[in-house]
Scaffold this motif. Structure first.
Motif, mmCIF file in Angstrom:
data_model
loop_
_atom_site.group_PDB
_atom_site.id
_atom_site.type_symbol
_atom_site.label_atom_id
_atom_site.label_comp_id
_atom_site.label_asym_id
_atom_site.label_seq_id
_atom_site.Cartn_x
_atom_site.Cartn_y
_atom_site.Cartn_z
ATOM 1 N N GLU A 41 -50.208 41.104 31.867
ATOM 2 C CA GLU A 41 -49.250 42.041 31.285
ATOM 3 C C GLU A 41 -48.252 42.528 32.329
ATOM 4 O O GLU A 41 -47.050 42.644 32.052
ATOM 5 N N LYS A 74 -45.790 39.721 33.077
ATOM 6 C CA LYS A 74 -44.879 39.547 31.943
ATOM 7 C C LYS A 74 -43.805 40.634 31.940
ATOM 8 O O LYS A 74 -42.619 40.345 31.709
ATOM 9 N N THR A 75 -44.198 41.872 32.222
ATOM 10 C CA THR A 75 -43.256 42.990 32.228
ATOM 11 C C THR A 75 -42.254 42.863 33.369
ATOM 12 O O THR A 75 -41.051 43.094 33.191
#
Length: 279
Positions: free
Chosen positions: A255, A258-259
């Motif tokens: 995550e 991805k961010t």
């Protein structure tokens, strides 16, 4: 911004990209067609080619945290960024300096960008703070004169990679990465794309704040060899501190990666739209 050239350093030899660098499964764009060439003449301010550089690699692991190695994080971020750019802008050529865990000389990274006539060069790294594990946040560098000791320390650490290169003394004509004076002289090298580099760097740091909710330590300057010979807007992104336990886990997570990639991509998209609108 310093306008004088305080040191004369020779042009670095251009060499052929290693076959390891170009892997078919990543669909790396390396050829310009005649149709693309005619389109370039009609639209000179298009952002056509981007070179993505994953810092370190192979025998050079970079910095590390308790669980993660910098070279691994850098490569994950770069490959994800390249895929996102290609998915949304198939007309943009994406060139990687490495797509696997192998070592690439610093001068060759910039040479790859120059050979492919890139319009933008992005090098991604992870930071470290030997003095405290509480230091955290992003920062994006352009080539220039450092204003703080910490900026100089980052450049010296990144430039020290050349000590692992063969014949580095001949290649860099005696440049000593451990010498503050040598780094200062390198930083004063006049870069024709300084304004554009700073423009893109500001967009990256703004996007980290707005789209990734990360602490931004701002846009900084220092003498980085990997940016020295690039003939296009170029930045070096420090995505976070692996010496900070929380930030290490964030950068290691799916995550978090991805961010971060999404934030860099948004900055790229904004920069692309801006320069093409001005054309």
């Amino acid at each position: 911004m310093t306008t004088g050239l305080l040191i004369t350093l020779p042009l670095l030899a251009m060499t052929v990209v290693s076959p390891e660098v170009v892997q078919a499964d990543l669909n790396q764009d390396t050829i310009r067609t005649s149709r693309e060439s005619s389109e370039e003449s009609a639209a000179p301010n298009r952002l056509r080619t981007i070179v993505l550089d994953a810092g370190h690699g192979g025998k050079d692991p970079g910095t590390h945290g308790r669980y993660a190695k910098e070279k691994t994080i850098n490569l994950e971020l770069i490959l994800q960024l390249g895929r996102k750019i290609k998915a949304n802008h198939p007309d943009v050529r994406v060139i990687y300096t490495r797509v696997s865990d192998h070592f690439v000389d610093l001068y060759e990274r910039g040479a790859i960008a120059n050979r492919n006539r890139a319009d933008l060069f992005i090098s991604i790294h992870c930071n470290a703070s030997p003095s405290s594990n509480r230091v955290y946040g992003t920062e994006t560098y352009t080539l220039g004169l450092h204003r703080t000791q910490s900026n100089l320390d980052v450049a010296r650490r990144e430039n020290a990679v050349i000590l692992q290169e063969k014949n580095y003394q001949q290649t860099y004509k005696g440049f000593n990465p451990n010498s503050p004076l040598a780094t200062i002289m390198l930083a004063n090298y006049q870069h024709a794309f300084m304004e554009s580099s700073i423009n893109f760097a500001e967009k990256v740091e703004r996007s980290f704040r707005r789209n990734a909710d990360r602490k931004s330590n701002g846009v900084k300057q220092a003498g980085f060899i990997v940016l020295w010979k690039t003939t296009m807007p170029s930045v070096l992104i420090e995505s976070g501190y692996l010496t900070n336990p929380a930030e290490e886990l964030y950068l290691k997570s799916d995550e978090g990666q991805k961010t971060m990639v999404n934030a860099i991509y948004k900055a790229f998209e904004q920069y692309k739209e801006e320069i093409e609108a001005n054309g």
